[in-house]
Design a protein around this motif. Structure first.
Motif: not given
Length: 97
Positions: A26-33, A53-56, A60-62, A92-97
């Motif tokens: 596990t590696v942290q990169h910005d706000a992503f795991r 990435k945690d949203f509240g 969300k998981v990709h 960025g966050d669009s990974i989860f779309d």
């Protein structure tokens, strides 16, 4: 001889099948795991894992599996982390779309 044949037929090891790694990196990169989970496949290690990435209170998981294979588990984990960082930086966050 006959015992070995039955053992290979009914064995759960499944040498030709993909098998997840017993250890995850596990590696942290910005706000992503980034969780690298290489899979053993036909004597090679397939590049695979997930980005979270945690949203509240929601996470969300990709999840992805690449066609890339490496000769050892550590190399596959490093490659997964490298590709995941690049994907995060580009999408960025669009990974989860």
């Amino acid at each position: 001889m006959l015992g070995k044949m039955f053992k290979s037929l009914f064995s759960s090891s499944g040498e030709g099948k993909a098998k997840s790694s017993s250890k995850a990196t596990t590696v942290q990169h910005d706000a992503f795991r980034i969780i690298a989970e290489p899979q053993s496949n036909n004597g090679q290690w397939q590049v695979s894992g997930r980005i979270e990435k945690d949203f509240g209170e929601t996470t969300k998981v990709h999840t992805f599996i690449r066609a890339d294979t490496m000769p050892d588990e550590e190399a596959a984990a490093r490659e997964m982390v490298r590709k995941a960082k690049m994907m995060i930086d580009q999408l960025g966050d669009s990974i989860f779309d």
